[in-house]
Design a protein around this motif. Structure first.
Motif, mmCIF file in Angstrom:
data_model
loop_
_atom_site.group_PDB
_atom_site.id
_atom_site.type_symbol
_atom_site.label_atom_id
_atom_site.label_comp_id
_atom_site.label_asym_id
_atom_site.label_seq_id
_atom_site.Cartn_x
_atom_site.Cartn_y
_atom_site.Cartn_z
ATOM 1 N N LYS A 133 4.177 -0.231 -12.743
ATOM 2 C CA LYS A 133 5.301 -0.427 -11.811
ATOM 3 C C LYS A 133 5.329 -1.835 -11.237
ATOM 4 O O LYS A 133 6.355 -2.519 -11.269
ATOM 5 C CB LYS A 133 5.194 0.563 -10.636
ATOM 6 C CG LYS A 133 5.300 2.012 -11.024
ATOM 7 C CD LYS A 133 5.051 2.922 -9.828
ATOM 8 C CE LYS A 133 3.620 2.915 -9.347
ATOM 9 N NZ LYS A 133 2.650 3.518 -10.253
ATOM 10 N N SER A 134 4.188 -2.259 -10.717
ATOM 11 C CA SER A 134 4.173 -3.552 -10.034
ATOM 12 C C SER A 134 4.387 -4.690 -11.022
ATOM 13 O O SER A 134 5.013 -5.694 -10.692
ATOM 14 C CB SER A 134 2.854 -3.730 -9.279
ATOM 15 O OG SER A 134 2.679 -2.670 -8.365
ATOM 16 N N THR A 135 3.866 -4.520 -12.216
ATOM 17 C CA THR A 135 4.055 -5.554 -13.234
ATOM 18 C C THR A 135 5.515 -5.603 -13.667
ATOM 19 O O THR A 135 6.081 -6.676 -13.881
ATOM 20 C CB THR A 135 3.143 -5.263 -14.447
ATOM 21 O OG1 THR A 135 1.821 -4.995 -13.969
ATOM 22 C CG2 THR A 135 3.097 -6.444 -15.386
ATOM 23 N N LEU A 157 3.990 -8.346 -5.588
ATOM 24 C CA LEU A 157 4.328 -7.533 -4.416
ATOM 25 C C LEU A 157 3.106 -6.880 -3.773
ATOM 26 O O LEU A 157 3.166 -6.417 -2.641
ATOM 27 C CB LEU A 157 5.360 -6.454 -4.790
ATOM 28 C CG LEU A 157 6.731 -6.987 -5.271
ATOM 29 C CD1 LEU A 157 7.656 -5.828 -5.597
ATOM 30 C CD2 LEU A 157 7.367 -7.885 -4.217
ATOM 31 N N ASP A 158 2.009 -6.827 -4.508
ATOM 32 C CA ASP A 158 0.777 -6.291 -3.914
ATOM 33 C C ASP A 158 0.118 -7.398 -3.099
ATOM 34 O O ASP A 158 -0.778 -8.083 -3.565
ATOM 35 C CB ASP A 158 -0.193 -5.797 -5.005
ATOM 36 C CG ASP A 158 0.312 -4.552 -5.718
ATOM 37 O OD1 ASP A 158 1.224 -3.891 -5.177
ATOM 38 O OD2 ASP A 158 -0.206 -4.237 -6.800
ATOM 39 N N ALA A 159 0.554 -7.547 -1.855
ATOM 40 C CA ALA A 159 0.139 -8.714 -1.085
ATOM 41 C C ALA A 159 -1.168 -8.484 -0.329
ATOM 42 O O ALA A 159 -1.904 -9.421 -0.032
ATOM 43 C CB ALA A 159 1.237 -9.099 -0.104
ATOM 44 N N ILE A 167 -4.384 -1.901 -7.245
ATOM 45 C CA ILE A 167 -3.452 -0.793 -7.092
ATOM 46 C C ILE A 167 -2.508 -1.087 -5.937
ATOM 47 O O ILE A 167 -2.799 -1.909 -5.086
ATOM 48 C CB ILE A 167 -4.171 0.540 -6.789
ATOM 49 C CG1 ILE A 167 -4.993 0.404 -5.505
ATOM 50 C CG2 ILE A 167 -5.042 0.959 -7.940
ATOM 51 C CD1 ILE A 167 -5.457 1.730 -4.976
ATOM 52 N N THR A 168 -1.377 -0.428 -5.962
ATOM 53 C CA THR A 168 -0.437 -0.553 -4.861
ATOM 54 C C THR A 168 -0.764 0.518 -3.830
ATOM 55 O O THR A 168 -1.010 1.662 -4.187
ATOM 56 C CB THR A 168 1.005 -0.374 -5.369
ATOM 57 O OG1 THR A 168 1.203 -1.311 -6.419
ATOM 58 C CG2 THR A 168 2.009 -0.598 -4.271
ATOM 59 N N ILE A 169 -0.826 0.094 -2.559
ATOM 60 C CA ILE A 169 -1.131 1.039 -1.495
ATOM 61 C C ILE A 169 0.115 1.265 -0.658
ATOM 62 O O ILE A 169 0.418 2.364 -0.221
ATOM 63 C CB ILE A 169 -2.288 0.505 -0.624
ATOM 64 C CG1 ILE A 169 -3.570 0.457 -1.451
ATOM 65 C CG2 ILE A 169 -2.462 1.359 0.610
ATOM 66 C CD1 ILE A 169 -4.705 -0.276 -0.772
ATOM 67 N N ILE A 182 12.402 -0.890 -4.542
ATOM 68 C CA ILE A 182 11.148 -0.642 -3.833
ATOM 69 C C ILE A 182 10.078 -0.294 -4.863
ATOM 70 O O ILE A 182 10.252 0.632 -5.654
ATOM 71 C CB ILE A 182 11.296 0.529 -2.828
ATOM 72 C CG1 ILE A 182 12.435 0.227 -1.837
ATOM 73 C CG2 ILE A 182 9.986 0.763 -2.088
ATOM 74 C CD1 ILE A 182 12.733 1.374 -0.876
ATOM 75 N N ASP A 183 8.994 -1.081 -4.855
ATOM 76 C CA ASP A 183 7.845 -0.762 -5.714
ATOM 77 C C ASP A 183 6.981 0.222 -4.945
ATOM 78 O O ASP A 183 6.668 -0.002 -3.782
ATOM 79 C CB ASP A 183 7.063 -2.051 -6.028
ATOM 80 C CG ASP A 183 5.812 -1.770 -6.859
ATOM 81 O OD1 ASP A 183 5.800 -0.774 -7.604
ATOM 82 O OD2 ASP A 183 4.836 -2.558 -6.745
ATOM 83 N N THR A 184 6.611 1.330 -5.566
ATOM 84 C CA THR A 184 5.874 2.363 -4.835
ATOM 85 C C THR A 184 4.459 2.505 -5.385
ATOM 86 O O THR A 184 4.187 2.091 -6.500
ATOM 87 C CB THR A 184 6.576 3.735 -4.984
ATOM 88 O OG1 THR A 184 6.515 4.113 -6.368
ATOM 89 C CG2 THR A 184 8.010 3.673 -4.527
ATOM 90 N N PRO A 185 3.561 3.099 -4.602
ATOM 91 C CA PRO A 185 2.220 3.355 -5.116
ATOM 92 C C PRO A 185 2.214 4.581 -6.008
ATOM 93 O O PRO A 185 3.032 5.476 -5.839
ATOM 94 C CB PRO A 185 1.387 3.615 -3.863
ATOM 95 C CG PRO A 185 2.328 3.739 -2.721
ATOM 96 C CD PRO A 185 3.719 3.509 -3.196
HETATM 97 MG MG LIG Z 1 1.539 -1.042 -8.289
#
Ligand SMILES: [Mg+2]
Ligand SMILES: Nc1nc2c(ncn2[C@@H]2O[C@H](COP(=O)(O)OP(=O)(O)OP(=O)(O)O)[C@@H](O)[C@H]2O)c(=O)[nH]1
Ligand code: SF4
Lengths: 598, 392
Positions: A16-18, A40-42, A51-53, A76-79
């Motif tokens: 997702k984040s990629t 976006l994973d800041a 990982i996205t939190i 919106i990028d989600t975890p």
């Molecule tokens: Mg992610």
């Protein structure tokens, strides 16, 4: 202007984040120079763990490749991790569509199913994306078939792409413009804006993430929170491009952005609340959110040099940033003053603990996580306890009920037998079995939450050699033969070690727990008896033998300072320990409760 | 034997009963050694060191706040003092004696010697200079264990060294023994003890230490690299019990955790450390203690030699009184007879939290009261570091 609001959902690590990175790049929102992976994973922890939190929102402008129409895309990028389902569910209500990403080498997995159903229930239009097609082991068509089989989405609707190489990204962006519906709200209606997230900034106070559903909002407007009933003046309003960029002109129905209104504490802002204009309020608030459900609870106590007050400050500071965990002061006979905290899951618990220790430099002793129990008293009153030590005297208790979850496991067919055995061992109730493809199946069970929160996932992974995945959701409370097992160390009950167990399993659990304690507690100057007891009856015992010899004991040449420092250091080794009576118990020992003795 | 705590009160300002000299030269670095010692055969540096130590002594002699002090004991350690070229060693020892105006024999004047380096000639020189006690590092009589320690001497040289010392007239002899060496068997320990108790050796004093892996030693490094397996604590505990039993049977009295002697031969110099008296240490890395102030000379020969008068110091400490209480207990309770109750009580009266720790240690049987003294119980001797750590 044409607007499309969507979120990106998927199983953990499916990209997702990629994919978000590529969309930012493809729309020119981020220059090549500023581009980095998972931009976006800041948060530090997100970057370290990969990982996205926390969900993050972005606005980009896009020109359709064939029609040349201009679009504003808010996404919106989600975890993906199961602990953060509620982040996804909040994001969904701010959108009309969802991009469902599936890894072409892994196929449909447990959170793919869970998140897709959530999106469908929220009334969203789905665009299935088969990602990572650049990988040699990718099987795009087979995965598209799985999507059709499990989710009932026509395989032909799948878009094939690689978030790594960028292949297929323009097609995806066009499909988003073509297939997803525009926002439904009206810019000339009375203003209703949904608060779907917030964060805390040391300088600006609370930053509210909002989706304008109807009407408009702009900097300078006096707003009212319909639920909380308080009003504020918007100081700054803008969009995520992806960094926060102030806008002078109003944000209109369908748009997504942020606002700042000199709000000093996150407590003042309820996620899910509706913002309206103070002067021309809407008649009704939007449908809000339910409080996220805390699945596991544990205590944090100050350890070493750390004081209770220091810990309280640290927790309050973290809470400013993250309202997803709960805490309340708690006193333990054995451990003194600390906090009982509630979390969305084990990963969430780990993350909060790590952030506390890292960001506030406090030393913690953490007790083993437990679930919530419902206790039916003789008076017919039902109480909830989040700590076995709080269980009332058994003479007052008619029934103890534990939380039950619906567990959905996706697994290679060949491992079904072993997984069923595991579920049966954990008091599971078989529900159903469903084919996903030739070689994979979906297995449904109902299981006590307490049996799966700790090592169940690891067991699942090892049984399926990494291929199995699972998702779970609460379905309610159920009674069983449950009892509180007390642990006595050197004759003293240690409340932080007591645990609610199934009676049939108590002796095994008791022995495993004591064996683990024996391993974790260093020999002392005296012998330490360990006992596990139910209602005063000892069901297991162990002994930690007294220490016999430690390397002595020179003091040469009068280097007294050095000797003293050595001994002081030896004492300091006990920093993360808690002294209970006369016994020093290390942090790890409190996790002994989690040993199932299988 | 009179109570060794007879000069227990705070020492007088000028009373410095003990003098320590550190000579860092060795002909090889043993792997377990964490003393400041260096391999250096440059005789010019040897001479320069003697000059500099005598200069440091003069500095203290001339200090107006230390008028006319004279130590009762001198201990020349290292390093390997007898590795110093004979002429230089004599010059040093003479200088030490002469530095003190009213001459006459010292109560105890010890020089440490390596078994290989002690010759008739050196022994005679020592006696001429007033030395009346010698301390020989035997460590073990098993060639393979000496090899493990990278300790370079022939086991038989210990006996030779003792003979030489006796012939020269030095009858007060200490031997150092190490037990708990990786690979050591119970039989080997018994054999070491047999040899040390042999009438021909029959030392007046024995220091028996269990091998300690000190940070920054080759031994520690090898341990970390897994080059050998250390003995487990239970074996070491058994060894310690054996050592205690055998030495007691042979009529040696244990008077400190790691020290034994024939009646009357306890090391007066070391007692100054344990009973918290004043002492001065000269030479690189030597520690000193005067009236609660502690310091250590720089453990670097070059920097030490380059200075004059008062050498550069490290670890300068003047502990707050509460910490000093801990230190006095940590040291005093090392003695087998313990500390007089009156001293302990007066120390603990000022320190309620340490008092409760102390009471707890009594309660769990680590400290006991015997003949007006508080002392470590037999069990506690085996884990003295843990017990004493509670009190620092
Ligand atoms: Mg992610
Ligand atoms: N080869 C290849 N690797 C990809 C592709 N997309 C993502 N990855 C890799 O897959 C891993 C996970 O990617 P992320 O974008 O962090 O996945 P995610 O879905 O955001 O993960 P969570 O937020 O933790 O749920 C990373 O190592 C990416 O580099 C792709 O198209 N091809
Ligand atoms: S002889 Fe003594 S001082 Fe020299 S290296 Fe060996 S143990 Fe250390």
């Amino acid at each position: 202007m044409n607007i499309r609001n969507f979120c990106i959902i998927a199983h953990i690590d499916h990209g997702k984040s990629t994919l978000a990175d590529r969309m930012l790049q493809c729309t020119g929102a981020i220059s090549e120079r500023d581009m980095r992976n998972q931009v976006l994973d800041a948060m530090d922890l997100e970057r370290e763990r990969g990982i996205t939190i926390k969900a993050s929102a972005v606005s980009v402008n896009y020109v359709h490749s064939s029609t040349k129409d201009k679009f504003e895309l808010n996404f919106i990028d989600t975890p993906g991790h199961v602990d953060f389902h509620y982040e996804v569910s909040r994001a969904l209500t701010a959108c009309e569509g969802a991009v469902l990403v599936v890894d072409a080498t892994q196929g449909v997995e447990a959170q793919t199913v869970a998140n897709a159903y959530m999106a469908v229930e929220a009334g969203l239009e789905l665009i299935p994306v088969v990602n990572k097609i650049d990988l040699p082991s990718a099987q795009p068509e087979a995965v598209a078939m799985e999507i059709e089989q499990v989710l009932g989405i026509d395989a032909q609707e799948c878009i094939y792409c690689s978030a790594k190489t960028g292949q297929g990204i323009p097609e995806l962006l066009d499909a988003i413009c073509d297939r997803l519906p525009p926002p439904r709200g009206k810019a000339d209606a009375l203003t209703q804006a949904l608060i779907f997230d917030s964060e805390y900034d040391d300088y600006r106070g609370v930053i509210i993430y909002t989706r304008i559903v109807n009407g408009k909002l702009k900097a300078g407007d006096r707003i009212r929170m319909m639920g909380a009933g308080r009003s504020w003046q918007i100081g700054e309003m803008g969009k995520f491009t992806p960094q926060m960029t102030p806008f002078k002109e109003p944000l209109e129905a369908g748009e997504v952005g942020y606002l700042v209104a000199s709000i000093k504490s996150l407590e003042e802002v309820n996620i899910g609340d509706t913002i309206t204009l103070d002067a021309h309020p809407a008649a009704e608030p939007l449908a809000g959110y339910r409080e996220p459900q805390r699945m596991v609870f544990c205590d944090f106590y100050p350890a070493g040099e750390t004081q209770f007050e220091t810990l309280r400050d640290a927790i309050e500071r973290l809470r400013l940033n993250d309202a997803s965990f709960t805490f309340q002061p708690h006193h333990s006979e054995a451990l003194g003053f600390g906090f009982r905290c509630g979390f969305l899951g084990m990963l969430h618990m780990d993350i909060i603990q790590e952030r506390l220790e890292r960001e506030s430099k406090v030393n913690l002793v953490q007790t083993a996580p437990t679930v919530t129990f419902e206790v039916l008293l003789n008076t017919n009153e039902v109480i909830q306890i989040t700590n076995p030590a709080d269980l009332p005297d058994l003479s007052r208790v008619r029934e103890i009920r534990e939380p039950i979850v619906k567990v959905e496991i996706i697994t290679p067919t060949e491992n079904i037998g072993d997984l069923m055995k595991l579920c049966d061992n954990r008091r599971g109730v078989y529900k159903s079995q469903q084919f996903l493809s030739e070689s994979r199946q979906i297995l449904d069970y109902e299981l006590p939450l307490s049996e799966i929160i700790y090592d169940f996932y690891d067991k699942l992974k090892s049984i399926t050699r990494g291929y199995g995945t699972m998702d779970y959701s609460m379905i309610g409370f159920r009674t069983d033969k449950l009892a509180k097992m007390d642990i006595l160390v050197n004759g003293m009950p240690v409340d932080a070690l007591s645990v609610i167990v199934h009676r049939d399993k108590a002796p095994t659990r008791g022995r495993a727990l004591l064996a683990k304690l024996k391993k974790e507690i260093d020999p002392h100057m005296f012998e330490i008896p360990l006992q596990a007891a139910i209602g005063g009856k000892v069901i297991a015992r162990e002994n930690i033998r007294a220490m016999r010899k430690n390397v002595t004991a020179k003091c040469y040449g009068g280097d007294v300072t050095r000797k003293r420092k050595l001994l002081e250091k030896q004492k300091e080794g006990k920093r993360r320990m808690k002294r209970i009576g006369t016994v020093d118990i290390p942090q790890e020992a409190f996790m002994a409760v989690l040993d199932f003795g299988e | 034997m009179p109570c060794i705590w007879q000069h227990h009160g705070e020492p007088l300002r000028a009373d410095i009963p003990a003098l320590y000299i550190h000579l860092p030269f060795c002909f090889h670095k043993c792997h377990y050694c964490d003393f400041y010692s260096i391999v250096d055969r440059d005789s010019q540096r040897h001479a320069a060191l003697v000059d500099r130590i005598l200069d440091e002594l003069a500095y203290y002699r001339n200090r107006s706040d230390l008028p006319d002090w004279r130590p009762r004991t001198i201990f020349v350690g290292g390093g390997t003092p007898t590795f110093l070229e004979a002429g230089e060693l004599t010059r040093l020892l003479r200088g030490l004696a002469m530095g003190h105006a009213s001459s006459g024999p010292f109560e105890e004047f010890t020089v440490e010697a390596n078994p290989e380096t002690l010759t008739d000639n050196i022994a005679e020189l020592l006696v001429e200079c007033g030395v009346n006690r010698i301390s020989i590092g035997a460590q073990s009589f098993q060639p393979e264990l000496l090899k493990t320690l990278e300790r370079w001497h022939e086991p038989s040289s210990v006996r030779r060294a003792v003979k030489i010392a006796r012939a020269a007239g030095i009858t007060n002899i200490n031997l150092d023994l190490i037990f708990g060496i990786p690979g050591q068997t119970h039989r080997q320990l018994e054999d070491d003890l047999d040899r040390i108790l042999d009438p021909e050796l029959s030392p007046t004093h024995l220091s028996c230490y269990s091998l300690t892996y000190e940070p920054n030693t080759a031994m520690m490094r090898r341990l970390e690299l897994g080059q050998f397996k250390p003995l487990d604590n239970h074996t070491v505990a058994d060894f310690y019990a054996t050592v205690r039993q055998r030495l007691a049977d042979a009529g040696l009295k244990q008077y400190e955790i790691s020290n034994w002697c024939k009646p009357g031969y306890h090391c007066r110099h070391n007692l100054a450390y344990w009973t918290n008296l004043n002492w001065l240490g000269l030479g690189p890395s030597a520690s000193s203690h005067i009236n609660g102030q502690r310091w250590k000379n720089v453990p670097q020969l070059g920097r030490y030699l380059a200075s004059s008068g008062c050498p550069p110091r490290i670890d300068i400490e003047h502990l707050p009184s509460v910490a000093r209480i801990g230190e006095r207990l940590m040291l005093g309770l090392r003695l087998i007879d313990g500390m007089p109750q009156s001293i302990v009580d007066s120390l603990l009266n000022e320190d309620a939290s340490r008092r409760s720790t102390f009471d707890h240690l009594i309660e769990i049987g680590m400290i006991e009261r015997k003949q007006g003294h508080y002392r470590l119980s037999e069990k506690a001797l085996f884990i003295s570091d843990t017990v004493l750590a509670e009190l620092v």
